[in-house]
Enzyme design. Sequence first.
Site, PDB file in Angstrom:
ATOM      1  N   HIS A   1       0.780  -1.392   0.198  1.00 50.56           N
ATOM      2  CA  HIS A   1      -0.347   0.409  -0.125  1.00 50.56           C
ATOM      3  C   HIS A   1       1.203   1.474   0.184  1.00 50.56           C
ATOM      4  CE1 HIS A   1      -3.846  -2.544   0.681  1.00 50.56           C
ATOM      5  NE2 HIS A   1      -3.270  -2.222   1.710  1.00 50.56           N
TER       6      HIS A   1
ATOM      7  N   HIS B   1      -6.191  -7.592  -0.489  1.00 52.49           N
ATOM      8  CA  HIS B   1      -6.465  -5.663  -0.464  1.00 52.49           C
ATOM      9  C   HIS B   1      -5.948  -5.774  -1.907  1.00 52.49           C
ATOM     10  CE1 HIS B   1      -6.287  -6.085   3.818  1.00 52.49           C
ATOM     11  NE2 HIS B   1      -7.595  -5.294   3.566  1.00 52.49           N
TER      12      HIS B   1
ATOM     13  N   ASP C   1      -5.138 -13.233   4.089  1.00 52.34           N
ATOM     14  CA  ASP C   1      -5.904 -12.536   4.310  1.00 52.34           C
ATOM     15  C   ASP C   1      -7.271 -12.846   3.356  1.00 52.34           C
ATOM     16  OD1 ASP C   1      -4.572 -11.188   2.218  1.00 52.34           O
ATOM     17  OD2 ASP C   1      -4.822  -9.327   3.276  1.00 52.34           O
TER      18      ASP C   1
END
Length: 257
Positions: A32, A71, A157
Amino acid sequence: TLSTGLAIAALDAVLTGVAPNSYALCRPAGHHCLANEPMGFCLLANIPIAIEAAKARHGLGRVVVLDWDVHHGNGTQDIYYSDPDVLCISIHQDNLYPANSGLVEEIGDGLAAGSVINIPLPAGSGIGAYSSAFDRVVLPAIRRFNPDVIVITSGFDSSAFDPLAQMLLTAAGYSELTKKILQLADEVCSGRVMMTHEGGYSPVYVPYCGLAVLEQMSGIKTGMNDPYGHAFENLPDQKLSAAQADRISQVVATHAL
């Protein structure tokens, strides 16, 4: 940081032939992090820093960054959005984090148009959707790009046990995806694969997912069985749904795969 240094060392090991593949078990994560500021749980952009170090040290050319963290890998995408020598592929839960990021329509800029591929799968996707996305998008795109090395942002995740997401992968699913990548790497880049550890927030289940990946990469079977995956592996939701197939088809059409 030590995390970024480990990513640099892991990529060095693969590019210099010290190891056929490598896994950087590092924290904090990096995908990120933007070029000029941290984001999410990510302080430094581990993979882009490792790639740029390898370019300077070894003259590294074309690189695939495959991000299977749940993500969107927005930081890596942002850093390489205009770089035609880095193919960024992110397969993630649709509109989870960051919000409104990782859309199919985000494809890269200028000469790098087409070098960003986003596969935002609907929440509740399991191995049926992931396997189809690999077979129809990920593997053909990597084969067409013909990289010198494949770098994977390995987040766990996307597992069915993760408290921060709603996907259904099990350790066996991660094993299957790793096997697909290793087989392709043997074909296109002499087996050179490097992974860095990213997300994964179930302390009970992440170790089983990581072990499944490492067993595939090393070829060593430990005999340690997953005691939890059976609760999810045979659910009907593991099969490819019409909505998931439609989203994958949208990506295929966008990139003419």
